[in-house]
Design a protein around this motif. Structure first.
Motif, mmCIF file in Angstrom:
data_model
loop_
_atom_site.group_PDB
_atom_site.id
_atom_site.type_symbol
_atom_site.label_atom_id
_atom_site.label_comp_id
_atom_site.label_asym_id
_atom_site.label_seq_id
_atom_site.Cartn_x
_atom_site.Cartn_y
_atom_site.Cartn_z
ATOM 1 N N GLU A 33 -15.861 -5.752 -26.074
ATOM 2 C CA GLU A 33 -16.946 -6.377 -25.146
ATOM 3 C C GLU A 33 -16.456 -7.139 -23.941
ATOM 4 O O GLU A 33 -17.317 -6.989 -23.065
ATOM 5 C CB GLU A 33 -17.100 -7.339 -26.419
ATOM 6 C CG GLU A 33 -18.039 -8.546 -25.703
ATOM 7 C CD GLU A 33 -18.384 -9.726 -26.733
ATOM 8 O OE1 GLU A 33 -18.895 -11.126 -26.441
ATOM 9 O OE2 GLU A 33 -17.643 -9.392 -28.260
ATOM 10 N N ALA A 34 -14.950 -7.227 -23.958
ATOM 11 C CA ALA A 34 -14.493 -7.627 -22.474
ATOM 12 C C ALA A 34 -14.948 -7.137 -21.207
ATOM 13 O O ALA A 34 -14.875 -7.560 -20.634
ATOM 14 C CB ALA A 34 -13.398 -8.294 -22.692
ATOM 15 N N ALA A 35 -15.284 -5.119 -21.511
ATOM 16 C CA ALA A 35 -15.302 -4.346 -20.362
ATOM 17 C C ALA A 35 -16.929 -4.561 -19.774
ATOM 18 O O ALA A 35 -17.214 -3.630 -18.849
ATOM 19 C CB ALA A 35 -15.061 -3.467 -21.043
ATOM 20 N N ALA A 36 -17.646 -4.940 -21.146
ATOM 21 C CA ALA A 36 -19.118 -5.131 -20.544
ATOM 22 C C ALA A 36 -19.915 -5.076 -19.532
ATOM 23 O O ALA A 36 -20.707 -4.177 -19.043
ATOM 24 C CB ALA A 36 -19.455 -5.364 -21.882
ATOM 25 N N ARG A 37 -19.740 -5.802 -18.674
ATOM 26 C CA ARG A 37 -19.637 -6.128 -17.358
ATOM 27 C C ARG A 37 -19.670 -5.648 -16.381
ATOM 28 O O ARG A 37 -19.496 -4.991 -15.733
ATOM 29 C CB ARG A 37 -19.370 -6.914 -16.818
ATOM 30 C CG ARG A 37 -20.209 -8.453 -17.283
ATOM 31 C CD ARG A 37 -19.834 -10.046 -17.293
ATOM 32 N NE ARG A 37 -19.749 -10.698 -16.146
ATOM 33 C CZ ARG A 37 -19.133 -11.519 -15.054
ATOM 34 N NH1 ARG A 37 -18.430 -12.251 -16.167
ATOM 35 N NH2 ARG A 37 -19.513 -11.805 -14.287
ATOM 36 N N ALA A 38 -18.242 -4.486 -16.670
ATOM 37 C CA ALA A 38 -17.853 -3.503 -15.851
ATOM 38 C C ALA A 38 -18.099 -2.102 -15.992
ATOM 39 O O ALA A 38 -17.347 -1.123 -15.635
ATOM 40 C CB ALA A 38 -16.256 -3.532 -16.316
ATOM 41 N N THR A 39 -18.641 -1.439 -17.091
ATOM 42 C CA THR A 39 -18.585 -0.707 -17.445
ATOM 43 C C THR A 39 -19.713 0.896 -15.862
ATOM 44 O O THR A 39 -19.219 1.597 -16.259
ATOM 45 C CB THR A 39 -19.185 -0.502 -18.847
ATOM 46 O OG1 THR A 39 -20.660 -0.997 -19.197
ATOM 47 C CG2 THR A 39 -18.664 -0.778 -19.787
ATOM 48 N N ARG A 40 -20.673 -0.248 -15.653
ATOM 49 C CA ARG A 40 -21.058 0.510 -14.894
ATOM 50 C C ARG A 40 -20.183 1.101 -13.845
ATOM 51 O O ARG A 40 -20.234 1.978 -12.739
ATOM 52 C CB ARG A 40 -22.536 -0.038 -13.606
ATOM 53 C CG ARG A 40 -22.522 0.368 -13.101
ATOM 54 C CD ARG A 40 -23.963 -0.332 -12.255
ATOM 55 N NE ARG A 40 -25.509 -1.030 -13.649
ATOM 56 C CZ ARG A 40 -26.115 -1.079 -12.651
ATOM 57 N NH1 ARG A 40 -26.708 -1.616 -11.671
ATOM 58 N NH2 ARG A 40 -26.655 -1.515 -13.693
ATOM 59 N N ASP A 41 -18.905 0.252 -13.004
ATOM 60 C CA ASP A 41 -18.477 0.611 -12.210
ATOM 61 C C ASP A 41 -17.730 1.657 -12.653
ATOM 62 O O ASP A 41 -16.736 2.385 -11.843
ATOM 63 C CB ASP A 41 -17.638 -0.802 -11.910
ATOM 64 C CG ASP A 41 -18.873 -1.771 -11.161
ATOM 65 O OD1 ASP A 41 -19.218 -0.834 -9.916
ATOM 66 O OD2 ASP A 41 -18.375 -2.369 -10.625
ATOM 67 N N PHE A 42 -16.896 0.656 -14.149
ATOM 68 C CA PHE A 42 -15.906 2.568 -14.923
ATOM 69 C C PHE A 42 -16.119 3.710 -14.658
ATOM 70 O O PHE A 42 -15.918 4.291 -14.161
ATOM 71 C CB PHE A 42 -16.004 2.118 -16.328
ATOM 72 C CG PHE A 42 -14.800 0.717 -16.737
ATOM 73 C CD1 PHE A 42 -14.255 0.305 -15.074
ATOM 74 C CD2 PHE A 42 -14.876 0.397 -17.224
ATOM 75 C CE1 PHE A 42 -13.588 -1.210 -15.671
ATOM 76 C CE2 PHE A 42 -13.658 -0.755 -18.544
ATOM 77 C CZ PHE A 42 -12.981 -1.365 -16.837
ATOM 78 N N ARG A 43 -18.093 4.480 -14.792
ATOM 79 C CA ARG A 43 -18.246 5.140 -15.134
ATOM 80 C C ARG A 43 -18.103 6.014 -13.578
ATOM 81 O O ARG A 43 -18.594 7.062 -13.263
ATOM 82 C CB ARG A 43 -20.124 5.484 -15.207
ATOM 83 C CG ARG A 43 -20.060 4.549 -16.658
ATOM 84 C CD ARG A 43 -20.816 5.381 -17.605
ATOM 85 N NE ARG A 43 -22.298 4.661 -17.301
ATOM 86 C CZ ARG A 43 -22.599 3.054 -17.922
ATOM 87 N NH1 ARG A 43 -22.282 3.089 -18.934
ATOM 88 N NH2 ARG A 43 -23.120 2.120 -17.142
ATOM 89 N N ALA A 44 -18.853 4.966 -13.171
ATOM 90 C CA ALA A 44 -19.078 5.354 -11.079
ATOM 91 C C ALA A 44 -17.262 6.268 -10.707
ATOM 92 O O ALA A 44 -17.035 6.928 -9.516
ATOM 93 C CB ALA A 44 -19.514 4.473 -10.077
ATOM 94 N N GLY A 45 -16.335 5.331 -11.221
ATOM 95 C CA GLY A 45 -15.182 5.622 -10.321
ATOM 96 C C GLY A 45 -14.716 6.519 -11.638
ATOM 97 O O GLY A 45 -14.337 7.169 -10.610
ATOM 98 N N LEU A 46 -14.995 6.828 -12.825
ATOM 99 C CA LEU A 46 -14.649 7.767 -13.772
ATOM 100 C C LEU A 46 -15.032 9.553 -13.073
ATOM 101 O O LEU A 46 -14.763 10.263 -13.063
ATOM 102 C CB LEU A 46 -14.453 7.542 -15.007
ATOM 103 C CG LEU A 46 -13.227 6.448 -15.652
ATOM 104 C CD1 LEU A 46 -14.074 5.934 -17.136
ATOM 105 C CD2 LEU A 46 -11.956 7.517 -15.585
ATOM 106 N N SER A 47 -16.589 9.050 -12.468
ATOM 107 C CA SER A 47 -17.451 10.275 -12.371
ATOM 108 C C SER A 47 -16.878 10.769 -11.050
ATOM 109 O O SER A 47 -16.774 12.398 -10.683
ATOM 110 C CB SER A 47 -18.598 9.544 -11.990
ATOM 111 O OG SER A 47 -19.478 10.969 -11.245
ATOM 112 N N ALA A 48 -16.376 10.285 -10.119
ATOM 113 C CA ALA A 48 -15.458 10.781 -8.721
ATOM 114 C C ALA A 48 -13.839 10.993 -9.099
ATOM 115 O O ALA A 48 -13.953 11.796 -8.987
ATOM 116 C CB ALA A 48 -15.425 9.475 -7.639
ATOM 117 N N PHE A 49 -13.482 10.688 -10.332
ATOM 118 C CA PHE A 49 -12.568 10.910 -10.462
ATOM 119 C C PHE A 49 -12.494 12.564 -10.679
ATOM 120 O O PHE A 49 -11.663 13.070 -11.019
ATOM 121 C CB PHE A 49 -11.363 10.091 -11.297
ATOM 122 C CG PHE A 49 -9.881 10.218 -11.302
ATOM 123 C CD1 PHE A 49 -8.489 10.182 -11.098
ATOM 124 C CD2 PHE A 49 -9.894 11.330 -12.722
ATOM 125 C CE1 PHE A 49 -7.470 10.665 -11.135
ATOM 126 C CE2 PHE A 49 -8.782 12.121 -13.367
ATOM 127 C CZ PHE A 49 -7.878 11.207 -12.482
#
Length: 308
Positions: free
Chosen positions: A90-106
């Motif tokens: 739950e603590a990462a909920a607001r960051a997941t869009r940026d997580f997905r974008a970063g991991l996609s590039a990685f």
């Protein structure tokens, strides 16, 4: 009493001496023998940019303080096994869009020639994508990356299980990469067990922490002492895991910076070296292996290859 003729005694003594000398020479030859060992090495300049064009004379390898002869320095290439752990608490909920974008590039930067798996740890660890080199499969798996309401992180459990997986598969070049926030961690294992499993696997640990998220969401029902212990265990792993394994740790203050940080990880991994050096043939392996650079302004980190 039987008497031994003097001539026979002298001849026997000479023969025994010859045998003793031969054994001593043989033992010395055994001690002088050496074997080749390899390690993955990262060399960075003052701006944390990878450095190329290194020669054996540029590097120093020490085992328990003793300098070893560096024989070869070659590009590391690919053939890595990378376990990517992503916070879906739950603590990462607001960051997941940026997580997905970063991991996609990685994934786009690292999939070719490597095997990558994607594991979530919002709640008990769950494999979203098994080990693969398929960019499409990895990108599809990102659709399951989002913050689960009411869930806590199980980062240490995920790291321990991923490291154990590397050991069971006898992974040759394992990388353990964790993307996390500062939420409460409910893991069942402690830092010491994580360190032991990572060491057994031979993995290099890379961690990226998004600071400032999740603290206010800590379960108020937890005792302060327990919460402090959990935070201490997690922070210890995030600090010592990369340092002891030759990996890297980064902290960003906003999830917007995640993509840039992950691309720095990718750039570093694509510009590493395999360093081959000579070690005296001995039964007891060294406890500490260090690598340094002879050139001013450069730093080096290394991860011994477990297969050696």
């Amino acid at each position: 009493m039987r008497r031994i003729p003097a001539a026979s005694f002298v001849a026997g003594l000479a023969a025994a001496t010859t045998v003793a000398v031969a054994l001593a020479v043989a033992a010395g030859g055994v001690r002088a023998q050496s074997v080749e060992r390899r390690m993955i090495v990262t060399v960075l300049d003052g701006d944390d940019n990878p450095v190329g064009n290194l020669a054996p004379r540029d590097l120093v390898v020490r085992e328990d303080g003793a300098a070893r002869e560096v024989l070869r320095v070659e590009p590391a290439g690919a053939e890595r096994q990378i376990a990517v752990l992503v916070d879906t608490s739950e603590a990462a909920a607001r960051a997941t869009r940026d997580f997905r974008a970063g991991l996609s590039a990685f994934f786009e930067a690292m999939h070719e020639g490597n095997e990558i798996s994607l594991i979530s740890f919002g709640g008990p660890p769950r494999i979203l994508v098994g080990s693969t080199g398929s960019l499409n499969r990895l990108q599809d798996g990102l659709g399951d990356v989002f913050g689960f309401a009411g869930s806590a992180a199980y980062l240490l459990d995920a790291m321990a299980q991923a490291a154990e997986g590397f050991t069971r598969r006898e992974a040759a070049r394992p990388i353990l990469m964790a993307l996390t926030t500062e939420g409460v961690d409910y893991s069942n294992v402690r830092a010491r067990e994580v360190f032991e499993r990572v060491r057994e696997s031979g993995a290099a640990v890379y961690t990226l922490l998004v600071a400032g998220r999740g603290r206010a969401r800590a379960d108020p029902g937890l005792l302060d002492a327990r919460r402090q212990q959990e935070e201490m265990e997690r922070n210890l792993v995030l600090e010592r895991g990369p340092r002891d394994s030759g990996g890297r740790s980064e902290i960003v203050l906003t999830s917007i910076a995640v993509e840039n940080a992950l691309m720095e990880f990718a750039t570093e991994l694509r510009n590493q070296f395999v360093v081959t050096y000579a070690r005296p043939d001995a039964l007891i392996p060294p406890e500490r292996i260090e690598v340094a650079v002879n050139r001013t302004g450069l730093t080096a980190r290394g991860t011994p290859l477990k297969g050696d």
